[in-house]
Design a protein around this motif. Structure first.
Motif, short mmCIF file in Angstrom:
data_model
loop_
_atom_site.label_atom_id
_atom_site.label_comp_id
_atom_site.label_asym_id
_atom_site.label_seq_id
_atom_site.Cartn_x
_atom_site.Cartn_y
_atom_site.Cartn_z
N GLY A 119 0.81 -1.21 0.00
CA GLY A 119 0.00 0.00 0.00
C GLY A 119 0.84 1.26 0.00
N GLY A 120 1.93 1.27 0.78
CA GLY A 120 2.80 2.44 0.84
C GLY A 120 3.51 2.70 -0.47
N LEU A 121 3.99 1.65 -1.15
CA LEU A 121 4.68 1.83 -2.42
C LEU A 121 3.74 2.31 -3.52
CD1 LEU A 121 7.02 -1.30 -2.37
CD2 LEU A 121 7.71 1.09 -2.14
N ILE A 122 2.52 1.78 -3.52
CA ILE A 122 1.52 2.25 -4.50
C ILE A 122 1.20 3.72 -4.26
CG2 ILE A 122 -0.89 2.03 -5.21
CD1 ILE A 122 -0.64 -0.98 -4.75
N ALA A 123 1.06 4.09 -2.99
CA ALA A 123 0.77 5.49 -2.66
C ALA A 123 1.92 6.40 -3.07
CB ALA A 123 0.49 5.62 -1.16
N MET A 124 3.17 5.94 -2.89
CA MET A 124 4.32 6.73 -3.32
C MET A 124 4.30 6.92 -4.84
SD MET A 124 7.43 5.23 -0.93
CE MET A 124 8.67 6.37 -1.58
N ALA A 125 3.94 5.87 -5.56
CA ALA A 125 3.88 5.96 -7.02
C ALA A 125 2.83 6.95 -7.49
CB ALA A 125 3.61 4.58 -7.62
N LEU A 126 1.77 7.12 -6.72
CA LEU A 126 0.67 8.02 -7.09
C LEU A 126 0.90 9.45 -6.63
CD1 LEU A 126 -2.35 5.67 -6.24
CD2 LEU A 126 -1.50 6.29 -8.53
N THR A 127 2.03 9.70 -5.95
CA THR A 127 2.31 11.03 -5.40
C THR A 127 3.35 11.75 -6.25
OG1 THR A 127 1.84 10.20 -3.17
CG2 THR A 127 2.97 12.31 -3.34
N ASP A 128 3.10 12.99 -6.58
CA ASP A 128 4.02 13.81 -7.36
C ASP A 128 4.97 14.54 -6.41
OD1 ASP A 128 5.38 15.45 -9.06
OD2 ASP A 128 3.62 16.51 -9.84
N PRO A 129 6.29 14.23 -6.44
CA PRO A 129 7.23 14.89 -5.52
C PRO A 129 7.28 16.40 -5.69
CG PRO A 129 8.24 12.98 -6.57
CD PRO A 129 6.95 13.23 -7.29
N THR A 130 7.08 16.88 -6.90
CA THR A 130 7.17 18.32 -7.13
C THR A 130 5.96 19.07 -6.60
OG1 THR A 130 6.14 18.09 -9.32
CG2 THR A 130 8.55 17.95 -9.19
N ALA A 131 4.83 18.35 -6.40
CA ALA A 131 3.61 19.00 -5.95
C ALA A 131 3.30 18.75 -4.48
CB ALA A 131 2.42 18.55 -6.81
N ASP A 132 3.66 17.58 -3.99
CA ASP A 132 3.29 17.21 -2.62
C ASP A 132 4.39 16.38 -1.98
OD1 ASP A 132 1.87 16.97 -0.33
OD2 ASP A 132 0.07 16.11 -1.23
N LEU A 133 5.49 17.02 -1.68
CA LEU A 133 6.66 16.33 -1.14
C LEU A 133 6.40 15.79 0.26
CD1 LEU A 133 9.50 15.74 -2.20
CD2 LEU A 133 10.30 17.79 -1.01
N ALA A 134 5.64 16.52 1.07
CA ALA A 134 5.35 16.08 2.44
C ALA A 134 4.55 14.78 2.45
CB ALA A 134 4.60 17.17 3.20
N THR A 135 3.58 14.67 1.55
CA THR A 135 2.78 13.45 1.47
C THR A 135 3.65 12.26 1.07
OG1 THR A 135 0.81 14.71 0.87
CG2 THR A 135 0.80 12.35 0.36
N LEU A 136 4.56 12.48 0.12
CA LEU A 136 5.48 11.42 -0.28
C LEU A 136 6.32 10.95 0.91
CD1 LEU A 136 6.62 9.76 -2.69
CD2 LEU A 136 8.37 11.54 -2.92
N ALA A 137 6.74 11.90 1.74
CA ALA A 137 7.53 11.54 2.93
C ALA A 137 6.72 10.67 3.88
CB ALA A 137 8.00 12.81 3.63
N TRP A 138 5.44 10.98 4.09
CA TRP A 138 4.60 10.18 4.98
C TRP A 138 4.41 8.77 4.44
CZ3 TRP A 138 3.91 11.14 9.80
CH2 TRP A 138 3.88 12.46 10.27
N PHE A 139 4.21 8.64 3.15
CA PHE A 139 4.06 7.30 2.56
C PHE A 139 5.38 6.54 2.63
CE2 PHE A 139 0.42 9.15 -0.10
CZ PHE A 139 -0.54 8.63 0.76
N GLY A 140 6.50 7.24 2.45
CA GLY A 140 7.80 6.60 2.62
C GLY A 140 7.99 6.10 4.05
N LEU A 141 7.50 6.88 5.00
CA LEU A 141 7.58 6.48 6.41
C LEU A 141 6.76 5.21 6.66
CD1 LEU A 141 8.97 7.74 8.93
CD2 LEU A 141 6.73 8.69 9.53
N LEU A 142 5.59 5.11 6.02
CA LEU A 142 4.77 3.90 6.14
C LEU A 142 5.52 2.69 5.59
CD1 LEU A 142 2.14 2.31 6.58
CD2 LEU A 142 1.37 3.15 4.35
N VAL A 143 6.18 2.86 4.44
CA VAL A 143 6.94 1.75 3.86
C VAL A 143 8.07 1.32 4.80
CG1 VAL A 143 8.49 1.12 1.96
CG2 VAL A 143 6.38 2.38 1.48
N ALA A 144 8.81 2.29 5.34
CA ALA A 144 9.93 1.97 6.23
C ALA A 144 9.44 1.29 7.51
CB ALA A 144 10.71 3.23 6.57
#
Length: 464
Positions: free
Chosen positions: A110-135
């Motif tokens: 779920g975390g990796l799919i969410a990271m794939a659906l997140t645009d780093p240039t538009a929502d970097l904080a959200t990508l960080a939270w999903f990365g935290l879920l993966v870790a």
């Protein structure tokens, strides 16, 4: 430690019988679980750094993203829960170990799919939270897999299980490193992370196919130390559940710590300090490695081929060399040599940063030096950490050491992007080399202390 009888029995075993152990279903399954364990690591570390660098994210921000990996360094805090608490529904269907593994793998996918659906240039904080879920899910999976590995087979098969795990783990590193770079070079980073999410299914299928260890099915509390039982007898708690919870914490968390400090005394603090700083130099460098390669204008294909495929081969060679040196010279001297080499090889990166037109050969030489020393250091350091544990608390104490060994490096590594942005790569790599000096000094002290102990013991034997 291995007894003389065990060595004799092992010596009588012929080569064919020894190799047949790798055909056991649980040993084969361990390779696939090792793959599942290794897959997420680079996806929240160096591979993620490369994605962010290509999206134009600043080096300082990329450095801060490395703090996501702190989850691996603090897994000791929730490891007792994973070790002893059965999940309500999945636990009844799969057993305690497999239930935790499957739940963690669901979080990974779920975390990796969410990271794939997140645009780093538009929502970097959200990508960080999903990365935290993966870790977090990955660290939880590691705790469950370690417990399954220890309980699934007899002690005589643990060596084969460890070898199988390492093989799967290294293949996963290639997949999440070189494989991800190859895919991204032909498609995109979001598509790459979708593919990696699909590969989590390898671990899920394995969990459904392997059997639950008999040991983890046993209900009831784990054996407690005598002093814990006596302490609980002398202290009454109300309500009753508080008494049980207090005893559980003492047995699961406090006893392993008390045992370690009682065996090593004041030296325990020096040992823990050494464990915490030994990997600072390579972890700090690793955060900026891929951004550095890209800034030196190496292509994704070149980075994948040299630093991932060729690099892992060199790491395995260094690991084999480290294992031989440990057998020949003991643990501490190879550990000192590898600590010195780990710091010095960072200066090779500083040299590469000064080259105006570095070729693939220069990159290969740099990676060879770094990965050979890193593989050698890994073998010596794992041997050292293993020697510190008491067999009564192997899993808990090793979880503490493995968590502690990465925590300072992850914290310091968070500032690596700031150092690069303000001082450049040459000073950054020189700074990472200097960061290895405390480990060298501490192991010199440990060697001196070890020799004093040996001399005192020999003197006592001569006078007795």
């Amino acid at each position: 430690m291995t007894s003389n009888s065990e060595v004799t029995d092992a010596g009588k075993r012929n080569w064919r019988a020894a190799l047949e152990v790798y055909g056991q279903p649980r040993v084969v399954g361990m390779a696939f679980l090792g793959f599942s364990s290794g897959l997420p690591f680079l996806l929240v570390f160096s591979t993620l750094s490369a994605w962010l660098a290509q999206e134009g994210v600043s080096k300082t921000t990329i450095g801060f993203f490395s703090w996501i990996g702190v989850m691996y360094s603090i897994k000791f805090f929730w490891a007792p829960v994973v070790d002893r608490f059965p999940l309500p529904v999945l636990g009844r269907l799969l057993g305690r170990r497999r239930a935790w593994m499957l739940l963690a793998q669901c979080g990974l996918m779920g975390g990796l799919i969410a990271m794939a659906l997140t645009d780093p240039t538009a929502d970097l904080a959200t990508l960080a939270w999903f990365g935290l879920l993966v870790a977090f899910s990955s660290a939880t999976q590691d705790v469950a897999i370690d417990a399954w590995r220890i309980e699934a087979v007899a002690e005589s098969v643990q060596g084969a299980m460890a070898a199988s795990y390492q093989a799967g783990y290294r293949i996963a590193l290639l997949t999440a490193g070189a494989g991800a770079f190859y895919i991204a070079s032909g498609t995109s980073w979001p598509f790459t992370y979708f593919v990696m999410a699909g590969l989590v299914g390898v671990g899920m299928v394995t969990v459904l196919l392997v059997a639950e260890p008999d040991a983890s099915k046993t209900a009831g509390s784990q054996p407690q130390e005598d002093w814990v039982v006596e302490h609980l007898r002398r202290h009454d708690f109300s309500p009753a559940w508080l008494h049980g919870a207090y005893g559980w914490v003492l047995g699961a968390v406090v006893c392993p710590l008390v045992d370690f400090f009682s065996r090593y005394g004041k030296q325990a603090l020096i040992i823990l300090l050494f464990v915490s700083v030994f990997r600072v130099t390579d972890i700090t460098l690793g955060v900026m490695a891929n951004p550095f390669y890209l800034d030196m204008e190496y292509t994704l294909a070149e980075i994948a081929s040299v630093t991932k495929v060729f690099g892992i081969i060199m790491t395995l060679g260094g690991a084999a060399l480290g294992g031989v040196l440990v057998v020949r010279y003991g643990i501490l001297r190879p550990l000192l040599a590898s600590a010195i080499l780990a710091a010095l090889t960072n200066l090779v990166f500083a040299w590469l940063a000064t080259q105006n037109d570095p070729g693939t050969l220069s990159l290969a030489l740099t990676v060879s030096a770094d990965n050979l020393s890193g593989g050698m250091a890994g073998s010596a350091f794992i041997a050292y950490l293993s020697s510190l544990t008491n067999t009564a608390y192997t899993a808990t104490q090793y979880a503490l050491f493995s968590s502690l060994m990465t925590l300072p490096g992850k914290f310091i590594g968070g500032f690596s992007g700031w150092v690069v942005d303000n001082f450049g790569y040459v000073w950054f790599f020189s700074y990472t080399a200097i960061a290895g000096i405390p480990a060298v000094l501490l192991i010199v002290w440990l060697l001196y202390h070890d020799r004093r102990q040996r001399s005192a013991h020999e003197q006592e034997e001569r006078t007795s």
